[in-house]
Design a protein around this motif. Structure first.
Motif, mmCIF file in Angstrom:
data_model
loop_
_atom_site.group_PDB
_atom_site.id
_atom_site.type_symbol
_atom_site.label_atom_id
_atom_site.label_comp_id
_atom_site.label_asym_id
_atom_site.label_seq_id
_atom_site.Cartn_x
_atom_site.Cartn_y
_atom_site.Cartn_z
ATOM 1 N N ALA A 11 61.777 33.582 49.779
ATOM 2 C CA ALA A 11 61.317 32.839 50.957
ATOM 3 C C ALA A 11 60.217 31.860 50.585
ATOM 4 C CB ALA A 11 60.816 33.820 52.016
ATOM 5 N N LEU A 12 59.325 32.270 49.685
ATOM 6 C CA LEU A 12 58.256 31.373 49.259
ATOM 7 C C LEU A 12 58.796 30.211 48.444
ATOM 8 C CD1 LEU A 12 55.207 30.785 49.038
ATOM 9 C CD2 LEU A 12 55.155 32.269 47.011
ATOM 10 N N THR A 13 59.865 30.455 47.685
ATOM 11 C CA THR A 13 60.420 29.420 46.816
ATOM 12 C C THR A 13 61.279 28.426 47.580
ATOM 13 O OG1 THR A 13 60.424 30.979 44.947
ATOM 14 C CG2 THR A 13 61.818 29.012 44.747
ATOM 15 N N PHE A 14 62.138 28.923 48.469
ATOM 16 C CA PHE A 14 63.105 28.058 49.145
ATOM 17 C C PHE A 14 62.812 27.856 50.630
ATOM 18 C CE2 PHE A 14 65.392 29.951 45.540
ATOM 19 C CZ PHE A 14 65.835 28.805 44.899
ATOM 20 N N GLY A 15 61.988 28.711 51.212
ATOM 21 C CA GLY A 15 61.690 28.591 52.633
ATOM 22 C C GLY A 15 61.058 27.263 53.027
ATOM 23 N N PRO A 16 60.077 26.762 52.266
ATOM 24 C CA PRO A 16 59.454 25.480 52.648
ATOM 25 C C PRO A 16 60.432 24.320 52.754
ATOM 26 C CG PRO A 16 58.093 26.620 51.054
ATOM 27 C CD PRO A 16 59.374 27.390 51.145
ATOM 28 N N HIS A 17 61.511 24.343 51.972
ATOM 29 C CA HIS A 17 62.501 23.270 52.064
ATOM 30 C C HIS A 17 63.188 23.298 53.433
ATOM 31 C CE1 HIS A 17 61.927 24.180 47.787
ATOM 32 N NE2 HIS A 17 62.248 22.938 47.547
ATOM 33 N N ALA A 18 63.525 24.512 53.900
ATOM 34 C CA ALA A 18 64.145 24.637 55.220
ATOM 35 C C ALA A 18 63.159 24.277 56.326
ATOM 36 C CB ALA A 18 64.665 26.064 55.413
ATOM 37 N N VAL A 19 61.917 24.713 56.163
ATOM 38 C CA VAL A 19 60.897 24.392 57.157
ATOM 39 C C VAL A 19 60.689 22.889 57.241
ATOM 40 C CG1 VAL A 19 58.447 24.622 57.719
ATOM 41 C CG2 VAL A 19 59.737 26.615 56.971
ATOM 42 N N LEU A 105 63.613 15.654 49.419
ATOM 43 C CA LEU A 105 63.896 17.055 49.731
ATOM 44 C C LEU A 105 65.061 17.577 48.909
ATOM 45 C CD1 LEU A 105 63.305 19.546 51.464
ATOM 46 C CD2 LEU A 105 64.739 18.553 53.262
ATOM 47 N N GLY A 106 66.124 16.782 48.811
ATOM 48 C CA GLY A 106 67.255 17.187 47.986
ATOM 49 C C GLY A 106 66.882 17.308 46.518
ATOM 50 N N TRP A 107 66.046 16.401 46.062
ATOM 51 C CA TRP A 107 65.569 16.421 44.665
ATOM 52 C C TRP A 107 64.785 17.706 44.387
ATOM 53 C CZ3 TRP A 107 66.748 12.468 41.255
ATOM 54 C CH2 TRP A 107 66.075 12.453 40.033
ATOM 55 N N ALA A 108 63.886 18.055 45.298
ATOM 56 C CA ALA A 108 63.073 19.260 45.120
ATOM 57 C C ALA A 108 63.923 20.524 45.206
ATOM 58 C CB ALA A 108 61.962 19.295 46.175
ATOM 59 N N LEU A 109 64.888 20.542 46.119
ATOM 60 C CA LEU A 109 65.756 21.712 46.259
ATOM 61 C C LEU A 109 66.584 21.925 44.999
ATOM 62 C CD1 LEU A 109 66.886 23.976 48.010
ATOM 63 C CD2 LEU A 109 68.525 22.343 48.959
ATOM 64 N N GLY A 136 57.069 30.486 43.132
ATOM 65 C CA GLY A 136 57.230 29.958 44.479
ATOM 66 C C GLY A 136 56.172 28.928 44.814
ATOM 67 N N GLY A 137 54.950 29.169 44.371
ATOM 68 C CA GLY A 137 53.888 28.189 44.577
ATOM 69 C C GLY A 137 54.179 26.879 43.871
#
Length: 222
Positions: A11-19, A105-109, A136-137
């Motif tokens: 959640a810490l790693t991928f959650g911010p992208h969804a948020v 966002l796509g690049w970071a994901l 995740g950080g």
């Protein structure tokens, strides 16, 4: 407990992208194709950089600081500029600001999937480790940098009618963004930073890069 730890780290790693996607106007526009183009372009750029790193950068001693090797890695990082320009220039539909965010966002994901998804499976181990939370950080820091990097590249090559006085600052910002991993690696080796301090430096530099790119974007819009 190990599964709970894995879920928290994921959640810490991928959650911010969804948020980020759902908390911004991106979810109201058809930007998914633009995000997919950013993801695909990152994959191509990533493998191109791997080939260049294997061809030009020595891997004999990764712990010792070597200025020549760091400069070469920073130069290879310029391939990211080409990749971002391609993704931005081939995208159509949304406004420039939405296009920048979607590509970033796509690049970071894509970066998180390639560099952090497989190691994250180690979080299922019964032995607790801070390494996965720190990963995740770093994913959060990379999200900030990716969007700000896309902003700078778009200002240089996509946006028209900008002040010529901004160009030196834009080019300098682009070079620093491209060399970001090498700068962080050099700081870690020269200052002998531990993992926690490396994460703190990564987050601080990412926020600073975001502030600079936002100021440049605001100045270009005037």
């Amino acid at each position: 407990m190990p599964v709970f730890h894995l879920v928290n780290c994921a959640a810490l790693t991928f959650g911010p992208h969804a948020v980020y996607y759902y908390a911004t106007p991106l979810c109201e526009y058809r930007v998914v194709p633009t995000m997919v183009r950013g993801i695909a372009t990152y994959f191509m750029t990533f493998f191109a950089k791997l080939i260049c790193l294997a061809a030009f950068v020595s891997s004999s001693d990764s712990t010792a600081f070597n200025p020549t090797q760091e400069i070469l890695q920073a130069g290879i990082g310029m391939l990211d500029c080409i990749g971002l320009y391609y993704a931005l220039s081939r995208s159509s539909g949304p406004a420039l600001s939405d296009k920048i965010q979607a590509v970033g966002l796509g690049w970071a994901l894509a970066d998180s999937v390639l560099n952090r998804l497989a190691p994250l499976m180690g979080a299922k181990s019964p032995e607790f480790s801070w390494a996965y939370l720190q990963a995740g950080g770093h994913a959060n820091a990379n999200l900030i940098v990716s969007v700000s990097f896309a902003t700078v590249v778009s200002l240089i090559y996509i946006r028209k009618n900008k002040s010529s006085a901004l160009m030196p600052f834009l080019y300098l910002s682009m070079l620093l963004h491209a060399a970001f991993p090498s700068i962080l690696s050099s700081m870690r080796q020269l200052l002998q930073l531990d993992a926690a301090n490396v994460l703190a430096a990564d987050l601080a530099m990412s926020v600073a890069a975001a502030v600079v790119s936002w100021r440049l974007y605001s100045a270009a819009a005037k």
